[in-house]
Design a protein around this motif. Structure first.
Motif, PDB file in Angstrom:
ATOM      1  N   VAL A 298     -15.080   5.179  -1.795  1.00 23.49           N
ATOM      2  CA  VAL A 298     -14.392   6.000  -0.796  1.00 23.49           C
ATOM      3  C   VAL A 298     -12.949   5.539  -0.631  1.00 23.49           C
ATOM      4  CG1 VAL A 298     -14.319   6.633   1.647  1.00 23.49           C
ATOM      5  CG2 VAL A 298     -16.505   6.582   0.445  1.00 23.49           C
ATOM      6  N   VAL A 299     -12.744   4.227  -0.564  1.00 21.56           N
ATOM      7  CA  VAL A 299     -11.391   3.673  -0.407  1.00 21.56           C
ATOM      8  C   VAL A 299     -10.498   4.111  -1.564  1.00 21.56           C
ATOM      9  CG1 VAL A 299     -10.053   1.527  -0.440  1.00 21.56           C
ATOM     10  CG2 VAL A 299     -12.094   1.700   0.992  1.00 21.56           C
ATOM     11  N   LYS A 300     -11.007   4.032  -2.780  1.00 22.39           N
ATOM     12  CA  LYS A 300     -10.203   4.398  -3.945  1.00 22.39           C
ATOM     13  C   LYS A 300      -9.911   5.895  -3.972  1.00 22.39           C
ATOM     14  CE  LYS A 300     -10.717   2.543  -7.943  1.00 22.39           C
ATOM     15  NZ  LYS A 300     -11.316   2.179  -9.243  1.00 22.39           N
ATOM     16  N   PHE A 301     -10.897   6.706  -3.622  1.00 22.78           N
ATOM     17  CA  PHE A 301     -10.685   8.153  -3.652  1.00 22.78           C
ATOM     18  C   PHE A 301      -9.629   8.576  -2.637  1.00 22.78           C
ATOM     19  CE2 PHE A 301     -11.798  12.350  -1.853  1.00 22.78           C
ATOM     20  CZ  PHE A 301     -11.503  13.129  -2.958  1.00 22.78           C
ATOM     21  N   VAL A 302      -9.728   8.062  -1.420  1.00 23.17           N
ATOM     22  CA  VAL A 302      -8.764   8.420  -0.375  1.00 23.17           C
ATOM     23  C   VAL A 302      -7.360   7.956  -0.766  1.00 23.17           C
ATOM     24  CG1 VAL A 302      -8.091   8.014   2.020  1.00 23.17           C
ATOM     25  CG2 VAL A 302     -10.486   8.438   1.461  1.00 23.17           C
ATOM     26  N   THR A 303      -7.249   6.735  -1.292  1.00 15.76           N
ATOM     27  CA  THR A 303      -5.941   6.223  -1.705  1.00 15.76           C
ATOM     28  C   THR A 303      -5.359   7.037  -2.846  1.00 15.76           C
ATOM     29  OG1 THR A 303      -6.659   3.994  -1.077  1.00 15.76           O
ATOM     30  CG2 THR A 303      -4.671   4.172  -2.419  1.00 15.76           C
ATOM     31  N   ALA A 304      -6.196   7.388  -3.824  1.00 17.86           N
ATOM     32  CA  ALA A 304      -5.717   8.194  -4.948  1.00 17.86           C
ATOM     33  C   ALA A 304      -5.203   9.543  -4.473  1.00 17.86           C
ATOM     34  CB  ALA A 304      -6.838   8.386  -5.973  1.00 17.86           C
ATOM     35  N   TRP A 305      -5.880  10.143  -3.507  1.00 16.39           N
ATOM     36  CA  TRP A 305      -5.457  11.439  -2.970  1.00 16.39           C
ATOM     37  C   TRP A 305      -4.118  11.310  -2.238  1.00 16.39           C
ATOM     38  CZ3 TRP A 305      -6.820  16.289  -3.791  1.00 16.39           C
ATOM     39  CH2 TRP A 305      -6.378  17.266  -2.912  1.00 16.39           C
ATOM     40  N   ILE A 358     -11.152  -7.020  -2.258  1.00 19.03           N
ATOM     41  CA  ILE A 358     -11.634  -6.102  -3.300  1.00 19.03           C
ATOM     42  C   ILE A 358     -11.250  -4.668  -2.954  1.00 19.03           C
ATOM     43  CG2 ILE A 358     -13.696  -5.120  -4.370  1.00 19.03           C
ATOM     44  CD1 ILE A 358     -14.992  -7.851  -4.182  1.00 19.03           C
ATOM     45  N   TYR A 359     -11.418  -4.306  -1.682  1.00 20.30           N
ATOM     46  CA  TYR A 359     -11.044  -2.955  -1.267  1.00 20.30           C
ATOM     47  C   TYR A 359      -9.532  -2.748  -1.392  1.00 20.30           C
ATOM     48  CZ  TYR A 359     -15.773  -2.611   0.665  1.00 20.30           C
ATOM     49  OH  TYR A 359     -17.131  -2.579   0.822  1.00 20.30           O
ATOM     50  N   LEU A 360      -8.746  -3.765  -1.029  1.00 18.69           N
ATOM     51  CA  LEU A 360      -7.294  -3.647  -1.159  1.00 18.69           C
ATOM     52  C   LEU A 360      -6.865  -3.595  -2.617  1.00 18.69           C
ATOM     53  CD1 LEU A 360      -5.994  -6.031   1.659  1.00 18.69           C
ATOM     54  CD2 LEU A 360      -5.957  -3.539   1.621  1.00 18.69           C
ATOM     55  N   PHE A 361      -7.606  -4.273  -3.480  1.00 18.22           N
ATOM     56  CA  PHE A 361      -7.339  -4.157  -4.919  1.00 18.22           C
ATOM     57  C   PHE A 361      -7.459  -2.696  -5.352  1.00 18.22           C
ATOM     58  CE2 PHE A 361      -9.200  -3.646  -9.135  1.00 18.22           C
ATOM     59  CZ  PHE A 361      -8.218  -4.229  -9.929  1.00 18.22           C
ATOM     60  N   GLY A 362      -8.519  -2.024  -4.878  1.00 17.83           N
ATOM     61  CA  GLY A 362      -8.676  -0.603  -5.196  1.00 17.83           C
ATOM     62  C   GLY A 362      -7.545   0.235  -4.649  1.00 17.83           C
ATOM     63  N   VAL A 363      -7.058  -0.108  -3.448  1.00 18.39           N
ATOM     64  CA  VAL A 363      -5.931   0.616  -2.855  1.00 18.39           C
ATOM     65  C   VAL A 363      -4.687   0.463  -3.715  1.00 18.39           C
ATOM     66  CG1 VAL A 363      -4.325   0.656  -0.902  1.00 18.39           C
ATOM     67  CG2 VAL A 363      -6.798   0.490  -0.488  1.00 18.39           C
ATOM     68  N   PHE A 364      -4.342  -0.780  -4.066  1.00 15.76           N
ATOM     69  CA  PHE A 364      -3.142  -1.011  -4.872  1.00 15.76           C
ATOM     70  C   PHE A 364      -3.261  -0.383  -6.257  1.00 15.76           C
ATOM     71  CE2 PHE A 364      -2.461  -4.681  -1.902  1.00 15.76           C
ATOM     72  CZ  PHE A 364      -1.222  -4.266  -1.433  1.00 15.76           C
ATOM     73  N   PHE A 365      -4.450  -0.443  -6.835  1.00 12.92           N
ATOM     74  CA  PHE A 365      -4.641   0.165  -8.158  1.00 12.92           C
ATOM     75  C   PHE A 365      -4.369   1.660  -8.112  1.00 12.92           C
ATOM     76  CE2 PHE A 365      -7.425   2.400 -11.162  1.00 12.92           C
ATOM     77  CZ  PHE A 365      -6.959   1.872 -12.360  1.00 12.92           C
ATOM     78  N   CYS A 366      -4.914   2.342  -7.126  1.00 16.89           N
ATOM     79  CA  CYS A 366      -4.737   3.791  -7.037  1.00 16.89           C
ATOM     80  C   CYS A 366      -3.310   4.185  -6.655  1.00 16.89           C
ATOM     81  CB  CYS A 366      -5.718   4.376  -6.029  1.00 16.89           C
ATOM     82  SG  CYS A 366      -7.441   4.293  -6.570  1.00 16.89           S
ATOM     83  N   MET A 367      -2.544   3.264  -6.071  1.00 17.85           N
ATOM     84  CA  MET A 367      -1.159   3.561  -5.722  1.00 17.85           C
ATOM     85  C   MET A 367      -0.243   3.609  -6.940  1.00 17.85           C
ATOM     86  SD  MET A 367      -0.629   1.308  -2.256  1.00 17.85           S
ATOM     87  CE  MET A 367       1.166   1.422  -2.403  1.00 17.85           C
TER      88      MET A 367
END
Length: 519
Positions: A298-305, A358-367
């Motif tokens: 969910v974190v990655k999807f929202v950040t990617a959007w 780990i969740y912040l890693f997903g955020v930065f990756f999708c940014m």
């Protein structure tokens, strides 16, 4: 904020047909994301392990079997991506995308029925084959969809449309994560517990086959067929032409370099082995690890959007990569440090910080690194070699996806915290800036002052270049402009007109009409 949202809504209305085309083309990336997020959770289910006899194996043998089940899909994806340029050059991108959907559906159906009417040993072999076969379809999708969408999208929203690929991946990821959690929580152990997630992956493939027939062929492919003829350029010849000059080689290799570093950021490792990673941080049950994995999706999807809507066009390609890489690196280094300091898997306050990391890693990756390499690669590659360059880049993705899927269990078992340190160190690269330029003008960015231009465009880069400035795009175009009304000039004009206004080959000689992609 209200003004920004109003402007975005107006863009969606104005370019609604282009967005629908991007949605249709990127359903292939939903399939890709679904596969990425699905198999790790299925492997974590005790019912799957018992059915195929994995639960009776030693820890090292089970890790090897898990790596093989995951990586065999990457093997198929590698060959599908590698040969995509040949099929796309010969038949066009739209027919090959449709064929890839059929291959994916067949592979998914065989996966979901593996072992029925046979022994588990034979069923496991069928499962291996079906993942390889389905992987070829996903490899074709991921190689062709970015180029197809990039060539069809209007310049104003090209980055956003191409970047929607990553949003599609994260959507597939998220849905697969939560389906895995749902079956582990709501369905009693048995065959249907692990077969249902495999059956569900048929849905995005079916949607691809439903929506793509309504979309046009790439106008750039049609225009080149008009002027050059439908030449059957051999695959090896296309790759050989990448070495015609240093500039051509640089433009063709940048997409592969970007996807190489993207894989070594560690994102695929987290996608495949998230349940094991969360278990290593202290989660004790299968359901809890799958729930934590679902939150990660969910974190990655929202950040990617959010990145797709607000960041990719405003920040540009290079700034997104630099900021994203720095954030990823810091998060991985923290996780590695924590794993090294607390090897006994006990719950301490730092455990919760590591989960957040780990969740912040997903955020930065999708940014940045999630979306930008696909956008950058489809823009930088030369037009006549774009399909081949992107197939090579996608093959690189699949190759190192395979490598990481194979070595990740070994790394987690043997070096543990060193796994995260490797990924933390690998999260940085510089890249060319392409925001706001037509695809036909990107070549001028590599004509002169490449180093100065790359530093000039980078955050804080002007500290290093001082008063030096790269030659402007206008000056470069003036120097390289062909004679007025020359065949090259006419062909480029028609190429840009067809891309911007949505003309097909059948209508290229008819009166100019409004663009079905932009209305």
């Amino acid at each position: 904020m209200a003004t920004t949202l109003k402007r975005e809504l107006q863009d969606i209305i104005q370019y609604r047909n282009a967005y629908f085309l991007a949605f249709s083309g990127t359903m292939g990336f939903v399939c890709f994301g679904w596969e990425l997020g699905l198999i790790g959770g299925v492997l974590a289910l005790p019912s799957f392990q018992e059915y195929f006899g994995l639960s009776s194996e030693s820890a090292s043998a089970r890790a090897s079997s898990s790596a093989n089940i995951i990586s065999v899909l990457q093997g198929g994806g590698f060959f599908g991506a590698l040969f995509s340029s040949y099929f796309a050059s010969r038949f066009g991108k739209k027919p090959v995308l449709l064929a890839s959907g059929v291959i994916y559906l067949i592979g998914s159906i065989i996966q979901s029925t593996a072992g029925i009417g046979t022994s588990p040993a034979v069923g496991l072999k069928v499962f291996y084959f079906s993942r390889f076969f389905g992987g070829m379809g996903v490899g074709l999708m991921t190689a062709l969809a970015p180029t197809y969408v990039s060539e069809c999208a209007p310049r104003a929203i090209r980055g956003r449309c191409t970047g929607s690929n990553e949003v599609a991946i994260e959507l597939g990821n998220m849905l697969a994560f939560w389906i895995n959690y749902s079956v582990s929580f709501n369905i009693s152990p048995g065959q249907m517990q692990w077969r249902l997630p495999l059956i569900a992956q048929i849905v995005p493939g079916a949607l691809l086959l439903f929506f793509m027939p309504f979309q046009p062929e790439s106008p750039r492919w049609l225009i080149r067929a008009d002027f050059i003829g439908k030449r059957r350029l051999p695959l090896l010849t296309q790759f050989r032409k990448m070495g015609e000059s240093k500039i051509i080689f640089l433009r063709c290799i940048i997409p592969s370099l970007a996807t190489f570093f993207q894989q070594w950021s560690g994102t695929s490792a987290v996608n495949y082995y998230a349940p094991e990673i969360f278990a290593g941080l202290g989660f004790s049950s299968t359901s809890s690890t799958l729930f934590a994995t679902g939150i990660y999706g969910v974190v990655k999807f929202v950040t990617a959007w959010i990145t797709l809507v607000f960041i990719i066009e405003s920040w540009g390609r290079k700034r997104s990569l630099i900021y994203s890489g720095l954030g990823q690196s810091l998060m991985m280094l923290w996780i590695g440090g924590y794993a090294g300091a607390h090897p006994n898997q006990g719950i301490v306050p730092g455990t919760y910080v590591s989960i957040v990391a780990i969740y912040l890693f997903g955020v930065f990756f999708c940014m940045g690194w999630g979306i930008t390499p696909v956008v950058l690669g489809s823009e930088v590659a030369p037009g006549h070699l774009r399909t081949a360059a992107m197939s090579l880049a996608t093959a690189t993705t699949w190759l190192f996806n395979y490598v990481i899927a194979q070595i990740m269990p070994i790394m987690l078992n043997r070096i543990i915290y060193g796994t995260y340190l490797v990924f933390g160190v690998a999260s940085f690269i510089m890249a060319a800036w392409t925001t706001g330029y037509p695809l036909e003008d990107i070549k001028y960015l590599f004509e002169k002052d490449i180093i100065v231009r790359s530093l000039e465009d980078a955050p804080w880069g002007r500290i290093f270049v001082g008063k030096r400035r790269a030659v402007s795009m206008k000056e470069l175009k003036a120097v390289n402009a062909p004679p007025t009304n020359s065949p090259k000039d006419i062909s480029e004009e028609r190429l840009e007109e067809a891309s911007a206004q949505g003309h097909s080959l059948r209508n290229s000689n008819s009166e100019k009409r409004e663009d079905p992609l932009i209305i």
